[in-house]
Design a protein around this motif. Structure first.
Motif, short mmCIF file in Angstrom:
data_model
loop_
_atom_site.label_atom_id
_atom_site.label_comp_id
_atom_site.label_asym_id
_atom_site.label_seq_id
_atom_site.Cartn_x
_atom_site.Cartn_y
_atom_site.Cartn_z
N ALA A 9 0.74 -1.18 0.02
CA ALA A 9 -0.04 -0.02 -0.11
C ALA A 9 0.83 1.34 0.09
O ALA A 9 1.94 1.23 0.51
N ASP A 10 0.40 2.38 -0.29
CA ASP A 10 1.08 3.56 -0.70
C ASP A 10 0.91 4.24 0.94
O ASP A 10 -0.12 4.31 1.68
N TYR A 11 1.85 5.13 1.11
CA TYR A 11 2.03 5.89 2.36
C TYR A 11 2.57 7.16 2.21
O TYR A 11 3.56 7.50 1.59
N TYR A 12 1.78 8.27 2.47
CA TYR A 12 2.11 9.49 2.26
C TYR A 12 2.76 10.11 3.67
O TYR A 12 2.25 10.22 4.78
N THR A 13 3.96 10.41 3.66
CA THR A 13 4.93 10.80 4.70
C THR A 13 4.58 12.33 5.23
O THR A 13 5.10 12.82 6.16
N GLY A 14 3.84 13.08 4.32
CA GLY A 14 3.86 14.57 4.55
C GLY A 14 4.53 15.31 3.55
O GLY A 14 4.40 16.45 3.32
N LYS A 15 5.46 14.58 2.93
CA LYS A 15 6.44 15.14 1.90
C LYS A 15 6.46 14.38 0.52
O LYS A 15 6.27 14.81 -0.51
N VAL A 16 6.57 12.90 0.79
CA VAL A 16 6.28 12.24 -0.54
C VAL A 16 5.66 11.07 -0.32
O VAL A 16 5.14 10.58 1.07
N THR A 17 5.09 10.36 -1.38
CA THR A 17 4.35 9.20 -1.27
C THR A 17 5.43 7.93 -1.41
O THR A 17 6.28 7.97 -2.54
N LEU A 18 5.37 6.89 -0.76
CA LEU A 18 6.29 5.75 -0.76
C LEU A 18 5.52 4.56 -0.54
O LEU A 18 4.25 4.72 0.21
N ARG A 62 6.39 -0.85 2.41
CA ARG A 62 7.62 -1.68 2.94
C ARG A 62 8.71 -0.76 3.00
O ARG A 62 9.66 -1.44 3.44
N GLU A 63 8.73 0.45 2.57
CA GLU A 63 9.93 1.43 2.69
C GLU A 63 9.99 2.07 4.25
O GLU A 63 10.92 2.68 4.49
N LEU A 64 8.85 1.81 4.84
CA LEU A 64 8.77 2.61 6.10
C LEU A 64 10.15 2.08 7.32
O LEU A 64 10.54 3.06 7.74
N PRO A 65 10.23 0.79 7.25
CA PRO A 65 11.39 0.44 8.24
C PRO A 65 12.68 1.26 8.14
O PRO A 65 13.19 2.07 8.92
N SER A 66 13.17 1.49 6.77
CA SER A 66 14.36 2.41 6.52
C SER A 66 13.99 3.87 6.75
O SER A 66 14.77 4.37 7.54
N LEU A 67 12.80 4.31 6.80
CA LEU A 67 12.55 5.58 6.80
C LEU A 67 12.62 5.81 8.30
O LEU A 67 13.27 7.00 8.78
N ILE A 68 12.01 5.05 9.10
CA ILE A 68 12.05 5.19 10.64
C ILE A 68 13.40 4.88 11.03
O ILE A 68 13.89 5.62 11.69
N ASN A 69 14.34 3.85 10.68
CA ASN A 69 15.69 4.10 11.01
C ASN A 69 16.49 5.19 10.91
O ASN A 69 17.34 5.39 11.56
N GLN A 70 16.34 5.68 9.78
CA GLN A 70 16.92 6.86 9.40
C GLN A 70 16.73 8.00 10.18
O GLN A 70 17.57 8.62 10.72
N GLU A 71 15.40 8.16 10.58
CA GLU A 71 15.05 9.31 11.44
C GLU A 71 15.71 8.82 12.93
O GLU A 71 16.15 9.66 13.68
#
Length: 90
Positions: free
Chosen positions: A12-21, A24-33
């Motif tokens: 499914a798509d997820y909108y971060t408030g800046k971009v849509t991804l 499945r890419e959420l863990p990388s985004l969370i780890n980066q933050e």
């Protein structure tokens, strides 16, 4: 205080408030933050649930069809707001 498991379909798509991804890419985004010394804050759909309150323990679990691996828990944290309704813009 309650414990809530939010489901996350990796396709499914997820909108971060800046971009849509893809979710499945959420863990990388969370780890980066988190690696930058910050925290990850997001809004998440919880259907018609009205019981969520500030401070509730929250877990995110990736689900999906075969080929959407790995599945399992990808994040844990606490609710920073209670349930609220979002009305679509007309």
């Amino acid at each position: 205080m309650q414990t809530i498991v939010f489901l996350c379909n990796g396709e499914a798509d997820y909108y971060t408030g800046k971009v849509t991804l893809k979710n499945r890419e959420l863990p990388s985004l969370i780890n980066q933050e988190i690696s930058l010394g910050s925290y990850f804050e997001t809004a998440w759909s919880c259907g018609n649930s009205k019981f969520i309150e500030v401070g509730d323990r929250a877990y995110f679990k990736r689900t999906g069809n075969m080929g959407n691996e790995p599945t399992g828990f990808i994040a844990a944290g606490y609710s920073t707001s209670g349930s609220y309704e979002v009305h679509p813009q007309s």
